[in-house]
Structure formats: C-alpha cells, structure tokens
Design an enzyme around this catalytic site. Structure first.
Site, PDB file in Angstrom:
ATOM      1  N   LYS A   1       0.831  -1.211   0.000  1.00 54.83           N
ATOM      2  CA  LYS A   1       0.000   0.000   0.000  1.00 54.83           C
ATOM      3  C   LYS A   1       0.863   1.258   0.000  1.00 54.83           C
ATOM      4  O   LYS A   1       0.670   2.162  -0.802  1.00 54.83           O
ATOM      5  CB  LYS A   1      -0.926   0.038   1.229  1.00 54.83           C
ATOM      6  CG  LYS A   1      -1.859  -1.143   1.350  1.00 54.83           C
ATOM      7  CD  LYS A   1      -2.835  -0.984   2.521  1.00 54.83           C
ATOM      8  CE  LYS A   1      -2.167  -0.949   3.890  1.00 54.83           C
ATOM      9  NZ  LYS A   1      -1.550  -2.242   4.292  1.00 54.83           N
TER      10      LYS A   1
ATOM     11  N   ARG B   1      12.091  -6.498   4.609  1.00 52.06           N
ATOM     12  CA  ARG B   1      12.071  -5.044   4.413  1.00 52.06           C
ATOM     13  C   ARG B   1      13.135  -4.335   5.261  1.00 52.06           C
ATOM     14  O   ARG B   1      13.304  -4.621   6.440  1.00 52.06           O
ATOM     15  CB  ARG B   1      10.684  -4.500   4.784  1.00 52.06           C
ATOM     16  CG  ARG B   1      10.592  -2.991   4.709  1.00 52.06           C
ATOM     17  CD  ARG B   1       9.182  -2.518   4.588  1.00 52.06           C
ATOM     18  NE  ARG B   1       8.359  -2.808   5.764  1.00 52.06           N
ATOM     19  CZ  ARG B   1       7.065  -2.490   5.844  1.00 52.06           C
ATOM     20  NH1 ARG B   1       6.465  -1.902   4.838  1.00 52.06           N
ATOM     21  NH2 ARG B   1       6.380  -2.791   6.935  1.00 52.06           N
TER      22      ARG B   1
ATOM     23  N   ARG C   1       0.461  -8.552  13.702  1.00 48.32           N
ATOM     24  CA  ARG C   1      -0.180  -7.634  12.754  1.00 48.32           C
ATOM     25  C   ARG C   1      -1.136  -8.367  11.830  1.00 48.32           C
ATOM     26  O   ARG C   1      -2.214  -7.868  11.513  1.00 48.32           O
ATOM     27  CB  ARG C   1       0.882  -6.895  11.922  1.00 48.32           C
ATOM     28  CG  ARG C   1       1.535  -5.753  12.701  1.00 48.32           C
ATOM     29  CD  ARG C   1       2.894  -5.429  12.147  1.00 48.32           C
ATOM     30  NE  ARG C   1       2.847  -4.792  10.842  1.00 48.32           N
ATOM     31  CZ  ARG C   1       3.884  -4.777   9.989  1.00 48.32           C
ATOM     32  NH1 ARG C   1       5.012  -5.374  10.308  1.00 48.32           N
ATOM     33  NH2 ARG C   1       3.781  -4.153   8.853  1.00 48.32           N
TER      34      ARG C   1
ATOM     35  N   ARG D   1      -8.875   1.272   9.619  1.00 42.39           N
ATOM     36  CA  ARG D   1      -8.423  -0.096   9.874  1.00 42.39           C
ATOM     37  C   ARG D   1      -9.425  -0.876  10.707  1.00 42.39           C
ATOM     38  O   ARG D   1      -9.198  -2.056  10.977  1.00 42.39           O
ATOM     39  CB  ARG D   1      -7.121  -0.031  10.666  1.00 42.39           C
ATOM     40  CG  ARG D   1      -5.869  -0.385   9.884  1.00 42.39           C
ATOM     41  CD  ARG D   1      -4.699  -0.219  10.835  1.00 42.39           C
ATOM     42  NE  ARG D   1      -3.526  -0.927  10.447  1.00 42.39           N
ATOM     43  CZ  ARG D   1      -2.540  -0.398   9.727  1.00 42.39           C
ATOM     44  NH1 ARG D   1      -2.649   0.830   9.263  1.00 42.39           N
ATOM     45  NH2 ARG D   1      -1.475  -1.109   9.460  1.00 42.39           N
TER      46      ARG D   1
ATOM     47  N   ARG E   1      12.223  -2.188  10.789  1.00 44.00           N
ATOM     48  CA  ARG E   1      11.178  -1.689  11.694  1.00 44.00           C
ATOM     49  C   ARG E   1      10.942  -2.718  12.797  1.00 44.00           C
ATOM     50  O   ARG E   1      10.863  -3.909  12.515  1.00 44.00           O
ATOM     51  CB  ARG E   1       9.879  -1.511  10.909  1.00 44.00           C
ATOM     52  CG  ARG E   1       9.643  -0.083  10.475  1.00 44.00           C
ATOM     53  CD  ARG E   1       8.503   0.044   9.497  1.00 44.00           C
ATOM     54  NE  ARG E   1       7.233  -0.531   9.949  1.00 44.00           N
ATOM     55  CZ  ARG E   1       6.102  -0.451   9.261  1.00 44.00           C
ATOM     56  NH1 ARG E   1       6.072   0.193   8.108  1.00 44.00           N
ATOM     57  NH2 ARG E   1       4.995  -0.984   9.703  1.00 44.00           N
TER      58      ARG E   1
HETATM   59  P1  ADP Z   1       1.578  -1.770   7.811  1.00 41.81           P
HETATM   60  O1  ADP Z   1       0.464  -1.447   6.862  1.00 41.81           O
HETATM   61  O2  ADP Z   1       2.836  -2.180   7.127  1.00 41.81           O
HETATM   62  O3  ADP Z   1       1.186  -2.715   8.906  1.00 41.81           O
HETATM   63  P2  ADP Z   1       1.549   0.989   8.851  1.00 41.81           P
HETATM   64  O4  ADP Z   1       2.742   1.818   8.654  1.00 41.81           O
HETATM   65  O5  ADP Z   1       0.325   1.300   8.066  1.00 41.81           O
HETATM   66  O6  ADP Z   1       2.035  -0.508   8.633  1.00 41.81           O
HETATM   67  O7  ADP Z   1       1.121   0.991  10.400  1.00 41.81           O
HETATM   68  C1  ADP Z   1       2.039   0.680  11.402  1.00 41.81           C
HETATM   69  C2  ADP Z   1       1.342   0.621  12.753  1.00 41.81           C
HETATM   70  O8  ADP Z   1       0.780   1.904  13.074  1.00 41.81           O
HETATM   71  C3  ADP Z   1       0.162  -0.342  12.859  1.00 41.81           C
HETATM   72  O9  ADP Z   1       0.561  -1.664  13.104  1.00 41.81           O
HETATM   73  C4  ADP Z   1      -0.609   0.271  14.028  1.00 41.81           C
HETATM   74  O10 ADP Z   1       0.016  -0.011  15.257  1.00 41.81           O
HETATM   75  C5  ADP Z   1      -0.450   1.758  13.794  1.00 41.81           C
HETATM   76  N1  ADP Z   1      -1.550   2.298  12.972  1.00 41.81           N
HETATM   77  C6  ADP Z   1      -1.437   2.816  11.729  1.00 41.81           C
HETATM   78  N2  ADP Z   1      -2.636   3.192  11.251  1.00 41.81           N
HETATM   79  C7  ADP Z   1      -3.542   2.898  12.213  1.00 41.81           C
HETATM   80  C8  ADP Z   1      -4.962   3.021  12.330  1.00 41.81           C
HETATM   81  N3  ADP Z   1      -5.698   3.524  11.332  1.00 41.81           N
HETATM   82  N4  ADP Z   1      -5.540   2.602  13.470  1.00 41.81           N
HETATM   83  C9  ADP Z   1      -4.829   2.078  14.468  1.00 41.81           C
HETATM   84  N5  ADP Z   1      -3.506   1.911  14.427  1.00 41.81           N
HETATM   85  C10 ADP Z   1      -2.849   2.315  13.324  1.00 41.81           C
END
Ligand code: ADP
Ligand code: ZN
Length: 217
Positions: A14, A128, A172, A89, A161
């Site tokens: 994404k 990654r 996750r 999410r 990360r």
């Molecule tokens: P990925 O899509 O690779 O899991 P992101 O960079 O989108 O990683 O998100 C990393 C972390 O940030 C998530 O695992 C969560 O802890 C937090 N996070 C991001 N967006 C949200 C959201 N909309 N609601 C709750 N937590 C979020």
C-alpha cells in the site's frame, strides 16, 4: 474527486504504491503509520502513547487514529483528493470517517483493496529494510542495496522496523484478520470497493491502480 482509500494486509505494498501514485496525481499520500512513526521520532506525547502499541503490532486506539486523520484532512493540500493508506483499519474508524467527510461536505470516491497471499506478504515484511536518513525502502532479496546495510540513495544506514520482526508480523496479521478484514465487505456493501491483485510484480499492480485512479475525475 480522487478521495481514495488503500485497504489490505500489511505487506501488500500500500505504502510503496501510494507514494508513486500520489506523486503522479499531485495529491497527498496520507499514512497514519508514517504520521505515528514521525511522532515517535520527534518524541511527542502522542508518539510516546503510540509506541508500545505499534512495536507490538497492535492498533493504536480508534480515537487517536481518527484525530490524526481529522487534522490531516483539514490541511489545504487535501482539498483536491488524497490517498489514505492504513486508515481506516476498523469498522468504527470507517464510520467515523464517513461522518467526518459528510461534515466536510465530501465523500470517498473509491476504496481499493490490495489483495496478496499470506506467504508473499510475510516474505515482503521480513525482508524489508528502511533507510534511517531518507526513508527509502529496500528488500534483502527482492530489492537489495548495492552494499548490504547501506542506502544506495544517500549512504544512510538501513534498519528493520521493530514491527517487522517475526513475532510482531504474526500479531499484525492476526489484527488484520480480526479487525480490518471486515472492512472489505463493509465497503463492498457501499459499492465503493474495487479489488486489485497485489501479489504480482510491483509494476503490474501499479498499472492497475493507475487505471482506476485515472478514471476518477
Ligand atoms: P503496515 O500497513 O505495514 O502494517 P503501517 O505503517 O500502516 O504498517 O502501520 C504501522 C502501525 O501503526 C500499525 O501496526 C498500528 O500499530 C499503527 N496504525 C497505523 N494506522 C492505524 C490506524 N488507522 N488505526 C490504528 N492503528 C494504526
Ligand atoms: Zn537513504
């Protein structure tokens, strides 16, 4: 309007795709994950609050995520469209977003579901590596840097990360299945959903996304 959401499991690509498409269409790429990581880096109160959730692979509370988005969507550059990456999410987040947008007199144009099989996303996430200095993303196998551990673009050091460690990846994916996956049906019911195969080569997925985005006025 190009008010688009990218939905899909972690590791679907994404963020990578959103960066390229946002540049092409001149609209902002809004990633709640990136914003939260910035807050952590800057040592803000919000960052301190979010850190433990994120490192363990859990979601931050809905109110926190929605607050971030509310502030971000009010900035001027979001007036001509945007790509939301990693938000919403959960169903409550989607409901709050719907409400927020209707208050602003606007709505989503499309929700694009980037679908990829689990074995592919686990390989992507565990390999990654990210540049400390410029943020460029590498992969130990699919896109290795010329010198191991060093960024090709700026010479910065690469890091992994904390939430790309195996234990956090598992968490996750579990959270995705428990809380996020339901949004696929939720948005399909609202006739907003479009599925794209994200398990194939990056350029192929890009072409499909481009096709969808260019159709939106
Ligand atoms: P990925 O899509 O690779 O899991 P992101 O960079 O989108 O990683 O998100 C990393 C972390 O940030 C998530 O695992 C969560 O802890 C937090 N996070 C991001 N967006 C949200 C959201 N909309 N609601 C709750 N937590 C979020
Ligand atoms: Zn770099």
């Amino acid at each position: 309007m190009k008010n688009v959401v990218f939905l899909g499991p972690p590791g679907a690509g994404k963020g990578t795709q959103a960066v390229d498409l946002a540049r092409k269409y001149g609209i902002p790429h809004i990633s709640t994950g990136d914003i939260l990581r910035e807050e952590i880096k800057a040592g803000t109160e919000l960052g301190k609050l979010a850190r433990n959730y994120i490192d363990d692979g859990n979601l931050v509370p809905d109110e926190l995520a929605v607050d971030i988005i509310r502030k971000r969507l009010q900035k001027e550059d979001a007036g001509n469209g945007y790509i939301l990456d990693g938000f919403p999410r959960t169903i409550p987040q989607a409901e709050m977003l719907e409400h927020l947008l209707s208050e602003m007199g606007t709505e989503l144009s499309r929700v694009i579901y980037l679908d990829a099989p689990e074995d592919v996303i686990i390989k992507r996430l565990s390999g990654r590596r990210i540049c400390h200095q410029c943020g460029k993303i590498f992969h130990t196998v699919n896109m290795p840097p010329l010198k191991p551990g060093i960024c090709d673009a700026c010479g910065g050091e690469l890091y992994q990360r904390p939430d790309d460690e195996p234990e956090a990846i598992r968490q996750r994916l579990q959270v995705y299945r428990d809380k996020t996956e339901d949004l696929i049906q939720w948005y399909a019911d609202r006739r907003l959903l479009e599925r794209v195969d994200a398990g194939i080569a990056r350029v192929e997925t890009y072409k499909k996304l481009e096709e969808i985005l260019s159709r939106l006025q």
